[in-house]
Enzyme design. Sequence first.
Site, PDB file in Angstrom:
ATOM      1  N   HIS A  98       3.322 -77.336  30.119  1.00  0.00           N
ATOM      2  CA  HIS A  98       1.938 -77.236  29.626  1.00  0.00           C
ATOM      3  C   HIS A  98       1.548 -78.573  28.986  1.00  0.00           C
ATOM      4  CE1 HIS A  98       2.445 -72.888  30.176  1.00  0.00           C
ATOM      5  NE2 HIS A  98       3.590 -73.012  29.514  1.00  0.00           N
ATOM      6  N   PRO A  99       1.423 -79.627  29.779  1.00  0.00           N
ATOM      7  CA  PRO A  99       1.230 -80.968  29.217  1.00  0.00           C
ATOM      8  C   PRO A  99      -0.096 -81.187  28.503  1.00  0.00           C
ATOM      9  CG  PRO A  99       0.959 -80.996  31.607  1.00  0.00           C
ATOM     10  CD  PRO A  99       1.471 -79.635  31.256  1.00  0.00           C
ATOM     11  N   LYS A 100      -1.034 -80.255  28.633  1.00  0.00           N
ATOM     12  CA  LYS A 100      -2.352 -80.467  28.023  1.00  0.00           C
ATOM     13  C   LYS A 100      -2.672 -79.438  26.945  1.00  0.00           C
ATOM     14  CE  LYS A 100      -4.113 -83.016  31.971  1.00  0.00           C
ATOM     15  NZ  LYS A 100      -5.175 -83.183  32.992  1.00  0.00           N
ATOM     16  N   SER A 101      -1.626 -78.917  26.320  1.00  0.00           N
ATOM     17  CA  SER A 101      -1.819 -78.004  25.201  1.00  0.00           C
ATOM     18  C   SER A 101      -1.862 -78.813  23.904  1.00  0.00           C
ATOM     19  CB  SER A 101      -0.675 -76.982  25.138  1.00  0.00           C
ATOM     20  OG  SER A 101      -0.709 -76.283  23.907  1.00  0.00           O
TER      21      SER A 101
END
Length: 218
Positions: A98-101
């Site tokens: 989840h790199p954009k959390s």
Amino acid sequence: MDFSSDIWSGVVPVPQDDGPDPLVPIAYSADYAKAMNYFRAVSVAGERSERVLELTSYIINENPSHYAVWKYRLDTVRALGKPMEDELRFTEELASEHPKSYQIWHHRLAVSDSIAQPQAEIEFINRMLQIDSKNYHAWSYRQQIVSKYKLWESDLADIDRLLKEDVRNNSAWNQRFFVFSRRPDEFTKEDLEHEVSYALTRINMAPRNESPWNYLRG
């Protein structure tokens, strides 16, 4: 997660109270709703324990953007004196999926602040940029680490490597401008001449790429 085990005996779940007639109730899965019921119970009690870490790990894996659970987990890790290196590994596993959390990156910063290993954080960021070279969260986190630990020169070398890999990486161009505009050293005539030459060389490599043109104008 198995709440029928003896580990959870004695804990009375606290169900979510949406009022008598909720307008648009969220359709949580049964397992997630149960986990949150137990989380509310332990948080009301102020419990800090291994089972709380297990519970928050489960919930975060189901919903990595749950800020309240992240905050409670951080307080629990600190209260128990758990190795922060373990928590860094935990966040990297999640950031890879989840790199954009926002919450994962915020937690990572709070954890890394406590152990001060800036080079390890730059290496982590580089691994995340291999997944997505233009990930806003990774670059924003990089700026915080570079600024806090004054990694100006080493970051320029890293940016140069990234631009060699992809001259159109506008995020890397932005980071280069960030370093020169924020570092405490004066921007000298020699710096100006070097950066103009640097940008022009890369403009010749990709004339229609806006990034080096914008960098040159900046």
